[in-house]
Scaffold this motif. Structure first.
Motif, PDB file in Angstrom:
ATOM      1  N   ASP A 130     -26.158  -5.054  16.675  1.00 37.69           N
ATOM      2  CA  ASP A 130     -25.074  -5.216  15.697  1.00 37.69           C
ATOM      3  C   ASP A 130     -25.720  -5.439  14.330  1.00 37.69           C
ATOM      4  O   ASP A 130     -26.952  -5.444  14.212  1.00 37.69           O
ATOM      5  CB  ASP A 130     -24.207  -6.429  16.096  1.00 37.69           C
ATOM      6  CG  ASP A 130     -22.798  -6.338  15.498  1.00 37.69           C
ATOM      7  OD1 ASP A 130     -22.550  -5.456  14.656  1.00 37.69           O
ATOM      8  OD2 ASP A 130     -21.958  -7.167  15.885  1.00 37.69           O
ATOM      9  N   LYS A 131     -24.886  -5.667  13.320  1.00 37.56           N
ATOM     10  CA  LYS A 131     -25.457  -6.051  12.029  1.00 37.56           C
ATOM     11  C   LYS A 131     -25.933  -7.493  12.124  1.00 37.56           C
ATOM     12  O   LYS A 131     -25.274  -8.324  12.751  1.00 37.56           O
ATOM     13  CB  LYS A 131     -24.390  -5.939  10.942  1.00 37.56           C
ATOM     14  CG  LYS A 131     -24.063  -4.495  10.619  1.00 37.56           C
ATOM     15  CD  LYS A 131     -22.948  -4.388   9.610  1.00 37.56           C
ATOM     16  CE  LYS A 131     -22.666  -2.910   9.379  1.00 37.56           C
ATOM     17  NZ  LYS A 131     -21.349  -2.642   8.835  1.00 37.56           N
ATOM     18  N   HIS A 132     -27.054  -7.795  11.504  1.00 37.81           N
ATOM     19  CA  HIS A 132     -27.566  -9.171  11.376  1.00 37.81           C
ATOM     20  C   HIS A 132     -27.904  -9.862  12.691  1.00 37.81           C
ATOM     21  O   HIS A 132     -27.788 -11.082  12.792  1.00 37.81           O
ATOM     22  CB  HIS A 132     -26.571 -10.068  10.611  1.00 37.81           C
ATOM     23  CG  HIS A 132     -26.012  -9.437   9.384  1.00 37.81           C
ATOM     24  ND1 HIS A 132     -26.809  -9.005   8.349  1.00 37.81           N
ATOM     25  CD2 HIS A 132     -24.733  -9.134   9.029  1.00 37.81           C
ATOM     26  CE1 HIS A 132     -26.046  -8.469   7.401  1.00 37.81           C
ATOM     27  NE2 HIS A 132     -24.776  -8.533   7.802  1.00 37.81           N
ATOM     28  N   VAL A 133     -28.286  -9.130  13.715  1.00 37.02           N
ATOM     29  CA  VAL A 133     -28.737  -9.804  14.940  1.00 37.02           C
ATOM     30  C   VAL A 133     -30.165 -10.293  14.698  1.00 37.02           C
ATOM     31  O   VAL A 133     -31.008  -9.540  14.202  1.00 37.02           O
ATOM     32  CB  VAL A 133     -28.712  -8.853  16.158  1.00 37.02           C
ATOM     33  CG1 VAL A 133     -29.261  -9.547  17.398  1.00 37.02           C
ATOM     34  CG2 VAL A 133     -27.301  -8.343  16.403  1.00 37.02           C
ATOM     35  N   THR A 134     -30.423 -11.557  14.993  1.00 28.73           N
ATOM     36  CA  THR A 134     -31.748 -12.133  14.718  1.00 28.73           C
ATOM     37  C   THR A 134     -32.379 -12.694  15.990  1.00 28.73           C
ATOM     38  O   THR A 134     -31.732 -12.804  17.030  1.00 28.73           O
ATOM     39  CB  THR A 134     -31.654 -13.288  13.695  1.00 28.73           C
ATOM     40  OG1 THR A 134     -30.988 -14.378  14.343  1.00 28.73           O
ATOM     41  CG2 THR A 134     -30.898 -12.871  12.456  1.00 28.73           C
ATOM     42  N   SER A 177     -31.687   1.840  11.544  1.00 28.88           N
ATOM     43  CA  SER A 177     -32.366   0.553  11.726  1.00 28.88           C
ATOM     44  C   SER A 177     -32.334  -0.297  10.458  1.00 28.88           C
ATOM     45  O   SER A 177     -32.728  -1.460  10.484  1.00 28.88           O
ATOM     46  CB  SER A 177     -33.811   0.789  12.167  1.00 28.88           C
ATOM     47  OG  SER A 177     -34.498   1.485  11.155  1.00 28.88           O
ATOM     48  N   LYS A 178     -31.853   0.282   9.344  1.00 29.26           N
ATOM     49  CA  LYS A 178     -31.731  -0.543   8.129  1.00 29.26           C
ATOM     50  C   LYS A 178     -30.424  -1.318   8.159  1.00 29.26           C
ATOM     51  O   LYS A 178     -30.307  -2.402   7.609  1.00 29.26           O
ATOM     52  CB  LYS A 178     -31.789   0.343   6.894  1.00 29.26           C
ATOM     53  CG  LYS A 178     -33.150   0.968   6.758  1.00 29.26           C
ATOM     54  CD  LYS A 178     -33.438   1.452   5.359  1.00 29.26           C
ATOM     55  CE  LYS A 178     -34.791   2.103   5.325  1.00 29.26           C
ATOM     56  NZ  LYS A 178     -34.853   3.286   6.275  1.00 29.26           N
ATOM     57  N   GLU A 179     -29.455  -0.740   8.852  1.00 26.49           N
ATOM     58  CA  GLU A 179     -28.150  -1.393   8.919  1.00 26.49           C
ATOM     59  C   GLU A 179     -28.046  -2.312  10.136  1.00 26.49           C
ATOM     60  O   GLU A 179     -27.407  -3.360  10.096  1.00 26.49           O
ATOM     61  CB  GLU A 179     -27.075  -0.298   8.999  1.00 26.49           C
ATOM     62  CG  GLU A 179     -25.713  -0.787   8.566  1.00 26.49           C
ATOM     63  CD  GLU A 179     -24.662   0.325   8.682  1.00 26.49           C
ATOM     64  OE1 GLU A 179     -25.051   1.518   8.843  1.00 26.49           O
ATOM     65  OE2 GLU A 179     -23.467  -0.019   8.652  1.00 26.49           O
ATOM     66  N   TYR A 180     -28.672  -1.887  11.211  1.00 24.95           N
ATOM     67  CA  TYR A 180     -28.493  -2.610  12.481  1.00 24.95           C
ATOM     68  C   TYR A 180     -29.805  -3.178  13.006  1.00 24.95           C
ATOM     69  O   TYR A 180     -30.878  -2.612  12.776  1.00 24.95           O
ATOM     70  CB  TYR A 180     -27.905  -1.674  13.545  1.00 24.95           C
ATOM     71  CG  TYR A 180     -26.501  -1.249  13.232  1.00 24.95           C
ATOM     72  CD1 TYR A 180     -25.424  -2.114  13.443  1.00 24.95           C
ATOM     73  CD2 TYR A 180     -26.247   0.035  12.722  1.00 24.95           C
ATOM     74  CE1 TYR A 180     -24.132  -1.719  13.145  1.00 24.95           C
ATOM     75  CE2 TYR A 180     -24.958   0.438  12.432  1.00 24.95           C
ATOM     76  CZ  TYR A 180     -23.894  -0.444  12.639  1.00 24.95           C
ATOM     77  OH  TYR A 180     -22.626  -0.057  12.345  1.00 24.95           O
ATOM     78  N   SER A 181     -29.666  -4.274  13.744  1.00 26.11           N
ATOM     79  CA  SER A 181     -30.816  -4.792  14.485  1.00 26.11           C
ATOM     80  C   SER A 181     -30.297  -5.219  15.844  1.00 26.11           C
ATOM     81  O   SER A 181     -29.091  -5.259  16.086  1.00 26.11           O
ATOM     82  CB  SER A 181     -31.446  -5.977  13.746  1.00 26.11           C
ATOM     83  OG  SER A 181     -30.446  -6.968  13.514  1.00 26.11           O
ATOM     84  N   ASP A 185     -30.506 -15.453  17.628  1.00 21.91           N
ATOM     85  CA  ASP A 185     -29.457 -15.055  18.593  1.00 21.91           C
ATOM     86  C   ASP A 185     -30.063 -14.859  19.976  1.00 21.91           C
ATOM     87  O   ASP A 185     -29.498 -15.269  20.991  1.00 21.91           O
ATOM     88  CB  ASP A 185     -28.782 -13.750  18.144  1.00 21.91           C
ATOM     89  CG  ASP A 185     -28.063 -13.900  16.806  1.00 21.91           C
ATOM     90  OD1 ASP A 185     -27.319 -14.892  16.670  1.00 21.91           O
ATOM     91  OD2 ASP A 185     -28.261 -13.047  15.922  1.00 21.91           O
TER      92      ASP A 185
END
Ligand code: DAH
Length: 347
Positions: free
Chosen positions: A221-225, A304-308, A228
């Motif tokens: 998703d967006k901003h998955v770190t 991959s710039k938008e999602y991780s 998480d």
């Protein structure tokens, strides 16, 4: 007189009713022995018959025959009765309590897979399944495996087709291939687990098998770190092995994740003090995980710039071994009822 005796016995035979016998089979036999046995009535009367004067023999012979036939017919009749009755009791007595057929139960590996699936379902992961015979792209190339990676070698992987210039096809060596299939066909957010069978070219022993099971998890998703990932791992470990469970992450390497880690849990047997299961360390190695490598996202058509995303993969046999203290992997596949019945009640 012989004549009176004969009529008396004939009367006795006629007035004997099997319905009055308590132990029917035994009493029928007693009846037979009494009249037709070696020392029975018939033989005894025959001795007397032999001593009769000749002029009486004809009449008495007829009477004796009548007695014998009456006894034979009655024995026959009684035997049929007993047989029919036993038949009816064996096959047709619908009032008898049912014979309990042994009830089946789920295999401990299925129970464990279901439990893992339920734990992930509670935080929004759905189940995806896919093919067991996979091509090189989904197994290795899209997952960023370098061309000379050992998994691409026949010694580790069962190839179905391996010919120069053709797409290689193999039995899947891990369920990470399902990540690729899902990312190729779904737009993020993606939150799936992929349980299933995997195959590796290994000699079978207490610790290794050529067929085993894995559950893979993927969240994109967006901003998955990494935070998480870590929180998901802690949640999973506590749900699976108990609230007191602690986790630790060790840096590791997998081609498809960057950074990669291996997760240990505090030993659930000794509570972290050190025992022979955790080899004295207090920790048990549980699974591999990491942040999905941007190369993998790109290979699957995800920006991959938008999602991780994060991914993790675990062996189901190992989970069940640790949870239920199973010492030998081969037990799972031998179908020995003494082993299987131990898990009848874990659902
Ligand atoms: N595919 C790996 C194996 O079979 C397990 C694994 C490790 C899966 C790390 C992952 C991961 O998703 O991030 O050994």
């Amino acid at each position: 007189m012989l004549k009176d005796l004969i009529s008396q016995y004939i009367e006795e035979i006629r007035s004997t009713h099997i319905e009055e016998f308590k132990d029917k089979a035994a009493e029928v036999e007693q009846f037979r022995v009494k009249f037709l046995g070696r020392k029975g009535v018939m033989n005894e009367l025959f001795e007397q018959f032999k001593a009769l004067p000749n002029e009486q023999k004809k009449e008495m012979g007829i009477a004796l025959n009548e007695l014998k036939n009456a006894a034979l017919a009655r024995v026959e009749e009684f035997k049929n009765y007993v047989e029919e009755k036993m038949d009816a009791e064996e096959h047709h007595d619908l009032t008898l309590p049912a014979d309990l057929a042994g009830r089946g139960s789920r295999h401990v590996l299925s129970v464990t897979m279901n439990e893992i699936a339920e734990i992930f379902a509670r935080i929004g992961f759905t189940v995806e399944e896919s093919v067991e015979i996979e091509d090189d792209w989904h197994l290795f190339s899209a997952l960023n495996f370098p061309p000379d990676h050992p998994a691409r070698d026949m010694q580790d992987t069962f190839f179905v087709e391996k010919e120069e210039g053709r797409q290689e096809v193999a039995l899947r060596t891990h369920t990470s291939s399902v990540q690729v299939r899902v990312m190729e066909t779904h737009k993020p957010p993606i939150r799936i687990i992929a349980p299933g069978r995997v195959f590796r070219n290994e000699a079978i022993s207490a610790r290794a098998h050529c067929i085993f099971h894995q559950v893979e998890a993927l969240y994109v998703d967006k901003h998955v770190t990494f935070a998480d990932l870590k929180q998901t791992l802690l949640y999973f470990a506590k749900e699976m092995f108990g609230e007191q469970t602690q986790i630790r992450l060790r840096p590791s390497y997998f081609p498809f994740t960057e950074p990669s880690a291996e997760m240990d849990i505090s030993c659930n047997i000794c509570g972290g003090k050190g025992c022979n299961i955790c080899k004295g360390t207090g920790w048990l190695e549980i699974l591999g995980c990491g942040m999905v490598d941007p190369n993998v996202l790109e290979a699957c058509g995800i920006d991959s710039k938008e999602y991780s995303g994060f991914a993790l993969g675990m062996g189901v046999e190992r989970m069940a071994m640790l949870k239920y203290q199973i010492r030998d992997l081969r037990l799972y596949f031998e179908n020995d009822l003494r082993f299987l019945h131990q898990f009848d009640n874990i659902i």
